[in-house]
Motif scaffolding. Structure first.
Motif, mmCIF file in Angstrom:
data_model
loop_
_atom_site.group_PDB
_atom_site.id
_atom_site.type_symbol
_atom_site.label_atom_id
_atom_site.label_comp_id
_atom_site.label_asym_id
_atom_site.label_seq_id
_atom_site.Cartn_x
_atom_site.Cartn_y
_atom_site.Cartn_z
ATOM 1 N N ASN A 128 32.554 -22.494 -5.422
ATOM 2 C CA ASN A 128 31.790 -21.247 -5.542
ATOM 3 C C ASN A 128 32.662 -19.993 -5.466
ATOM 4 N N ASN A 129 33.916 -20.163 -5.064
ATOM 5 C CA ASN A 129 34.790 -18.996 -4.884
ATOM 6 C C ASN A 129 35.969 -18.950 -5.851
ATOM 7 N N LYS A 162 34.067 -29.173 -3.394
ATOM 8 C CA LYS A 162 32.775 -28.557 -3.096
ATOM 9 C C LYS A 162 32.941 -27.313 -2.216
ATOM 10 N N HIS A 163 33.944 -27.342 -1.332
ATOM 11 C CA HIS A 163 34.202 -26.172 -0.482
ATOM 12 C C HIS A 163 34.696 -24.978 -1.298
ATOM 13 N N LEU A 164 35.345 -25.247 -2.420
ATOM 14 C CA LEU A 164 36.016 -24.185 -3.162
ATOM 15 C C LEU A 164 35.305 -23.747 -4.439
ATOM 16 N N LYS A 207 28.639 -32.902 2.314
ATOM 17 C CA LYS A 207 27.692 -31.917 2.821
ATOM 18 C C LYS A 207 26.429 -32.544 3.390
ATOM 19 N N ASN A 231 34.942 -24.533 5.774
ATOM 20 C CA ASN A 231 35.033 -23.704 4.574
ATOM 21 C C ASN A 231 35.911 -22.482 4.811
ATOM 22 N N GLN A 232 35.695 -21.807 5.933
ATOM 23 C CA GLN A 232 36.467 -20.607 6.256
ATOM 24 C C GLN A 232 37.947 -20.937 6.473
ATOM 25 N N ILE A 249 39.556 -21.761 2.964
ATOM 26 C CA ILE A 249 39.666 -20.566 2.113
ATOM 27 C C ILE A 249 40.678 -19.577 2.689
ATOM 28 N N TRP A 297 30.059 -27.154 8.286
ATOM 29 C CA TRP A 297 30.499 -26.895 6.908
ATOM 30 C C TRP A 297 31.127 -25.509 6.795
ATOM 31 N N ASN A 298 30.502 -24.499 7.400
ATOM 32 C CA ASN A 298 30.999 -23.127 7.297
ATOM 33 C C ASN A 298 32.348 -22.949 7.979
ATOM 34 N N ILE A 339 36.793 -31.153 -0.700
ATOM 35 C CA ILE A 339 37.544 -29.905 -0.859
ATOM 36 C C ILE A 339 37.052 -29.155 -2.097
#
Length: 356
Positions: free
Chosen positions: A28-29, A24-26, A164, A346-347, A350, A342-343, A22
């Motif tokens: 960058n944002n 790693k998913h977050l 990942k 991720n979506q 988020i 992964w995408n 989780i």
């Protein structure tokens, strides 16, 4: 201004590994922090995460220890409130377990948005305690047992969380002429995998050509290696800190416990497996995990209390000889995995983070 998110975890790999994913998913944002108890630290690389240690003691039945732990919990709740305020945390994500209790209580007191994560097919006790307060809970299914029916609208179903590197394409051609057998005992080890499974493998090697990849504690390395070599069995032993994906990618068949993370990884790498759930797992959640995927046609399932060396050996022989059933399970896994990217995950995560 970026939202500030705290991910609370600790204890076993089953809690910590999803927390790292989780994160790693977050990262960058959002501004992301992580807390763990001392036990959980061994499952992650501290340099990769903005990490703070919150050491919560296991709940004891001893009255004196309970009183001490209660006082410690009160201190940790105040410490949590201070930490959440100081770092201006907007959202707390808990991966469950008693380790997250003080932070979740602190979030409730401060009216901070709380998100939960439940990878098992039975709602964990900590998550159950906070389910009425949380905004959403990430699950792998809408049919989680012991979940309050009136609160099912809080479930956000996502594909199983994977590190990942699992999304690198696997290229292999399984024939089962040589059986590459992976044995995973869980992050806390398992005596049955050290004795009963090992003895069954020795007998199995008299009928098939085997290559064994076995996860075990460093204490067992020398004795296991010697036993396998004495029986002319090709083996590669590894510990709980090694990257399991390297072994899954070499594997035809796996014998495993039924932790949610391990099953998710086996399902995604399309490795059919014989699940032997830990019978002492809280609320029998390992059995429910394995049974959920058994109904989807991914695995074979055995009850540890009902097996001996002969039953296990016969089951393995039946699995290996029945190639049509084996290949059907691989196809079922492949069909199931098409949404797990992964995408996509991720979506989904988020989108929940950004909900008001």
């Amino acid at each position: 201004m970026n939202k500030k998110i705290l991910i609370s975890t600790g204890g076993s790999g089953g809690h910590v590994i999803p927390a790292t994913i989780i994160y790693k998913h977050l990262e960058n944002n959002f501004d992301v922090y992580m807390t763990s108890d001392i036990r959980g630290v061994k499952f992650l690389n501290k340099d990769e995460y903005n990490l703070k240690i919150f050491n919560v003691r296991p709940i004891s039945k001893n009255l004196l220890i309970m009183l001490f732990n209660f006082l410690l919990m009160i201190i940790l709740i105040f410490k949590s409130i201070f930490f959440l305020r100081k770092n201006k945390i907007n959202i707390l994500i808990s991966t469950g377990g008693y380790m997250s209790l003080p932070l979740c209580i602190g979030a409730k007191i401060l009216n901070i948005k709380l998100l939960l994560f439940e990878p098992n097919m039975v709602l964990g006790r900590s998550n159950k305690f906070f389910i009425s307060y949380c905004q959403k809970i990430f699950c792998y299914s809408n049919n989680v047992k012991k979940f309050p029916i009136k609160l099912k609208n809080k479930i956000k179903v996502i594909p199983a969380l994977l590190r990942k590197n699992f999304y690198d394409k696997r290229d292999s051609n399984i024939t089962l002429d040589t059986i590459n057998l992976l044995i995973i005992g869980g992050s806390q080890g398992a005596k049955i995998f050290d004795d009963l499974v090992k003895n069954a493998i020795i007998e199995l090697s008299k009928k098939y050509k085997l290559k064994i990849y076995q996860q075990t504690s460093s204490i067992n390395f020398e004795s296991f290696k010697k036993t396998y070599e004495n029986n002319n069995i090709n083996c590669e032993l590894f510990n709980f800190n090694d990257d399991i994906i390297n072994f899954m990618h070499k594997t035809d068949l796996c014998i495993t416990r039924a932790g949610a993370s391990t099953l998710a990884e086996l399902n995604f790498t399309e490795v059919p497996y014989l699940a032997i759930p830990l019978p002492t797992a809280k609320d029998n959640h390992q059995f429910e995990n394995a049974y959920f995927y058994n109904k989807l046609g991914f695995n074979w399932l055995l009850n540890q209390k009902e097996i001996d060396e002969k039953i296990l050996l016969n089951k393995l022989i039946n699995i290996i000889d029945n190639k049509e059933e084996y290949l059907a399970k691989k196809k079922n896994m492949k069909d199931f995995n098409y949404e797990n990217t992964w995408n996509n995950i991720n979506q989904k995560i988020i989108s929940v983070i950004n909900e008001n």
